[in-house]
Enzyme design. Structure first.
Site, PDB file in Angstrom:
ATOM      1  N   ASN A  56       0.810  -1.226   0.000  1.00 11.79           N
ATOM      2  CA  ASN A  56       0.000   0.000   0.000  1.00 11.79           C
ATOM      3  C   ASN A  56       0.838   1.268   0.000  1.00 11.79           C
ATOM      4  OD1 ASN A  56      -2.166  -1.631  -0.148  1.00 11.79           O
ATOM      5  ND2 ASN A  56      -2.771  -1.410   2.001  1.00 11.79           N
ATOM      6  N   CYS A 109     -15.550  -3.766  -4.267  1.00 12.01           N
ATOM      7  CA  CYS A 109     -14.786  -5.013  -4.192  1.00 12.01           C
ATOM      8  C   CYS A 109     -15.422  -5.853  -3.084  1.00 12.01           C
ATOM      9  CB  CYS A 109     -13.318  -4.733  -3.914  1.00 12.01           C
ATOM     10  SG  CYS A 109     -13.053  -4.218  -2.218  1.00 12.01           S
ATOM     11  N   ILE A 122     -15.690   6.760  -4.327  1.00 13.98           N
ATOM     12  CA  ILE A 122     -14.550   7.662  -4.592  1.00 13.98           C
ATOM     13  C   ILE A 122     -14.992   9.123  -4.554  1.00 13.98           C
ATOM     14  CG2 ILE A 122     -13.221   5.984  -5.951  1.00 13.98           C
ATOM     15  CD1 ILE A 122     -14.344   7.412  -8.486  1.00 13.98           C
ATOM     16  N   ASP A 140      -6.876  -3.625   8.077  1.00 12.79           N
ATOM     17  CA  ASP A 140      -6.295  -4.741   7.313  1.00 12.79           C
ATOM     18  C   ASP A 140      -5.778  -5.852   8.218  1.00 12.79           C
ATOM     19  OD1 ASP A 140      -4.815  -2.597   4.745  1.00 12.79           O
ATOM     20  OD2 ASP A 140      -6.872  -3.240   5.151  1.00 12.79           O
TER      21      ASP A 140
HETATM   22  C1  EPZ Z   1      -6.450   1.883   1.535  1.00 11.81           C
HETATM   23  O1  EPZ Z   1      -7.668   1.719   0.831  1.00 11.81           O
HETATM   24  C2  EPZ Z   1      -5.759   0.524   1.483  1.00 11.81           C
HETATM   25  N1  EPZ Z   1      -5.494   0.170   0.085  1.00 11.81           N
HETATM   26  C3  EPZ Z   1      -6.654  -0.527   2.134  1.00 11.81           C
HETATM   27  O2  EPZ Z   1      -5.937  -1.766   2.128  1.00 11.81           O
HETATM   28  C4  EPZ Z   1      -6.906  -0.112   3.581  1.00 11.81           C
HETATM   29  O3  EPZ Z   1      -7.786  -1.053   4.175  1.00 11.81           O
HETATM   30  C5  EPZ Z   1      -7.540   1.277   3.608  1.00 11.81           C
HETATM   31  O4  EPZ Z   1      -6.679   2.214   2.918  1.00 11.81           O
HETATM   32  C6  EPZ Z   1      -7.751   1.791   5.018  1.00 11.81           C
HETATM   33  O5  EPZ Z   1      -6.533   1.823   5.680  1.00 11.81           O
HETATM   34  C7  EPZ Z   1      -4.436   0.744  -0.544  1.00 11.81           C
HETATM   35  O6  EPZ Z   1      -3.723   1.551   0.030  1.00 11.81           O
HETATM   36  C8  EPZ Z   1      -4.201   0.321  -1.953  1.00 11.81           C
HETATM   37  P1  EPZ Z   1      -9.855   4.668   2.383  1.00 11.81           P
HETATM   38  P2  EPZ Z   1      -8.554   3.032   0.470  1.00 11.81           P
HETATM   39  O7  EPZ Z   1     -10.029   5.597   1.236  1.00 11.81           O
HETATM   40  O8  EPZ Z   1      -7.655   4.139   0.127  1.00 11.81           O
HETATM   41  C9  EPZ Z   1     -14.526   5.395   2.496  1.00 11.81           C
HETATM   42  C10 EPZ Z   1      -5.642  -4.050   1.769  1.00 11.81           C
HETATM   43  O9  EPZ Z   1      -6.178  -5.046   2.283  1.00 11.81           O
HETATM   44  N2  EPZ Z   1     -14.302   6.313   1.364  1.00 11.81           N
HETATM   45  O10 EPZ Z   1      -9.053   5.100   3.573  1.00 11.81           O
HETATM   46  O11 EPZ Z   1      -9.601   2.629  -0.497  1.00 11.81           O
HETATM   47  C11 EPZ Z   1     -14.298   3.937   2.118  1.00 11.81           C
HETATM   48  O12 EPZ Z   1     -15.467   3.381   1.547  1.00 11.81           O
HETATM   49  C12 EPZ Z   1      -6.484  -2.861   1.374  1.00 11.81           C
HETATM   50  O13 EPZ Z   1      -4.402  -3.920   1.559  1.00 11.81           O
HETATM   51  C13 EPZ Z   1     -15.365   7.088   0.920  1.00 11.81           C
HETATM   52  O14 EPZ Z   1     -16.474   7.013   1.444  1.00 11.81           O
HETATM   53  O15 EPZ Z   1      -9.229   3.290   1.887  1.00 11.81           O
HETATM   54  C14 EPZ Z   1     -13.957   3.305   3.436  1.00 11.81           C
HETATM   55  O16 EPZ Z   1     -15.163   3.002   4.135  1.00 11.81           O
HETATM   56  C15 EPZ Z   1      -7.964  -3.090   1.625  1.00 11.81           C
HETATM   57  N3  EPZ Z   1     -15.170   7.938  -0.124  1.00 11.81           N
HETATM   58  C16 EPZ Z   1     -13.213   4.414   4.187  1.00 11.81           C
HETATM   59  O17 EPZ Z   1     -13.530   5.636   3.498  1.00 11.81           O
HETATM   60  C17 EPZ Z   1     -13.952   8.057  -0.753  1.00 11.81           C
HETATM   61  O18 EPZ Z   1     -13.826   8.877  -1.685  1.00 11.81           O
HETATM   62  C18 EPZ Z   1     -11.703   4.234   4.175  1.00 11.81           C
HETATM   63  O19 EPZ Z   1     -11.308   4.171   2.833  1.00 11.81           O
HETATM   64  C19 EPZ Z   1     -12.887   7.259  -0.290  1.00 11.81           C
HETATM   65  C20 EPZ Z   1     -13.082   6.390   0.774  1.00 11.81           C
END
Ligand code: EPZ
Length: 417
Positions: free
Chosen positions: A23, A116, A123, A306
């Site tokens: 990540n 997923c 986003i 995670d």
């Molecule tokens: C990153 O995902 C990681 N992936 C995830 O790891 C990790 O679980 C997550 O951060 C939280 O730490 C990578 O870095 C590639 P978020 P990301 O945006 O960026 C909501 C693994 O197993 N949200 O912090 O997608 C979202 O739905 C993976 O290695 C919105 O609502 O996580 C979630 O509920 C899985 N709108 C929360 O925020 C947005 O525009 C956290 O998501 C963006 C996110």
């Protein structure tokens, strides 16, 4: 479709090196798009998610090659600004390319990253921030069509949630923007700091990464650099979980213990002994694990979502009850059904999982349905009597580099068929 065969209850022992952080490598690879010339990325894990990002970079016109854990990326010529659907769907974290392509070419076109296995993965924060920086983003027929013909403009961005991906996307987009961008309520994960370190070595001006407010002063251009990816704290937590359920003592090298500050106490609650000294973590499990207290997943520096699945697998055979509260993703307990097939006693209601420890799990054919859930099944298999057959290994390969080889080198009876 390959499967993993695990025969449990073998003690582990010895020493192993923890791979580079998936990540961190993913956003760093996307950020190379901002540079012209050759970047050298050391300690880059060899994973299907990383390969998917390399395919996107090559499609855009970059040259990407790997030798061992070193990846060379040259983005001298970028002659496209779109990401085809089949490349986009390989890994939903490809959204991280949006800000980079837009900043480099003034245009970006890609399909909406699908949800997923662990949730819808919206986003909205990415799009809102880029619009506030002057991008015109049209969403139609499942496609995002973005333009910023006059380039992006620095702005004050406030995130409603410290989203890791949105923070990274904005940081990357803001490096070449006109003026200064401030991100309030930014994510603080170590991977954010690693990305900022990479970009600052390229000539960016990013201040405050790892704190709640990040300031990025736009510059005219960035030049390529060499960078070593930080160790993967989630892989480290997973290997600790493997040792915990087999009553083992192992040594993990290349670890930054401060990144595990919210994970180590949970293992200590369970009776494990952990010693850290300059990059090495010595882990000793007790004969019988005690139940951990309540584990709540939170944005960093809280307990990482995670690590929830592997730690939940540990709690299945602890003496007592452990409560998990999954605050980050809405569908991240899919592994519990498979653990119950192995004899675990788990009840989930919404974001809460209550795990009553049992004496031991027994082997069974189980199916992985997401990356960290797959890791949880490996942990459970190592603790179970008899043999566990795990299918859905492709999920594991997204984030763990040859996990079965690492574990068998530590004495586990595990093989891929
Ligand atoms: C990153 O995902 C990681 N992936 C995830 O790891 C990790 O679980 C997550 O951060 C939280 O730490 C990578 O870095 C590639 P978020 P990301 O945006 O960026 C909501 C693994 O197993 N949200 O912090 O997608 C979202 O739905 C993976 O290695 C919105 O609502 O996580 C979630 O509920 C899985 N709108 C929360 O925020 C947005 O525009 C956290 O998501 C963006 C996110």
């Amino acid at each position: 479709m390959s499967k993993l065969l695990v025969t449990g209850r073998k003690k582990l022992g010895g020493e192993t090196y923890v791979q580079g952080a998936k990540n961190s490598a993913l956003p760093v690879l996307a950020a190379t798009i901002l540079t012209k010339g050759e970047n050298v990325i050391y300690n880059c894990p060899d994973l299907s998610d990383i390969e998917a990002s390399a395919r996107i970079l090559r499609y855009l016109g970059c040259k990407v090659s790997r030798s061992g854990s070193t990846v060379l990326v040259n983005c001298d010529t970028i002659d496209k600004y779109d990401i085809p659907d089949e490349l986009m769907r390989k890994t939903r974290s490809s959204i991280i390319f949006l800000g980079a392509i837009l900043a480099r070419t003034g245009r970006a076109k890609m399909s909406f990253p699908g949800g997923c296995e662990i949730g819808l993965r919206p986003i909205d924060m990415h799009l809102k921030a880029l619009r506030e920086m002057g991008a015109d983003i049209r969403e139609k027929h499942g496609y995002l069509d973005c333009t910023a013909p006059k380039g992006l403009k620095g702005n004050k961005i406030s995130l409603s949630f410290p989203s890791v991906g949105a923070t990274e996307d904005i940081m990357i987009a803001a490096c070449l923007a006109d003026g200064t961008t401030t991100i309030t309520n930014a994510a603080r994960e170590p991977e954010i700091c690693d990305l900022a370190d990479f970009l600052n070595k390229c000539g960016a001006k990013i201040y405050g990464a790892g704190e709640g407010v990040v300031v990025i002063e736009g510059v005219k251009s960035l030049s390529p650099t060499s960078h070593s990816i930080i160790p993967d704290r989630i892989v480290c937590a997973t290997l600790m979980a493997c040792a915990a359920v087999t009553g083992s003592k192992i040594i993990l090298d290349g670890v930054i213990c401060s990144h595990l500050a919210s994970v180590i106490p949970v293992f200590e609650d369970a009776g494990c002994k952990i010693r850290c000294c300059n990059g090495t973590l010595e882990f000793t499990a007790p004969e019988k694990l005690k139940a951990m207290k309540t584990v709540r997943t939170m944005p960093y520096p809280g307990f990482p979502t995670d690590a929830q699945a592997p730690l939940l697998a540990v709690s299945c055979i602890a003496d007592g009850t452990t409560v998990f509260v999954e605050n980050i993703f809405e569908n991240r307990y899919r592994h519990t059904g498979e653990l119950i097939r192995m004899g675990a006693n788990i009840k989930t209601v919404g974001k809460v999982a209550v795990v009553e420890g049992v004496k031991s799990l027994y082997g069974a054919p189980v199916e992985a349905t997401d990356l960290r859930g797959a890791a949880a099944l490996v942990v459970a298999g190592l603790s179970a009597e008899s043999q566990t057959e795990i299918s859905g290994v492709r999920y594991l390969e997204r984030g763990y580099e040859n996990l079965e080889l690492t574990l068998s080198a530590l004495g586990a009876d595990i093989k891929k068929i």
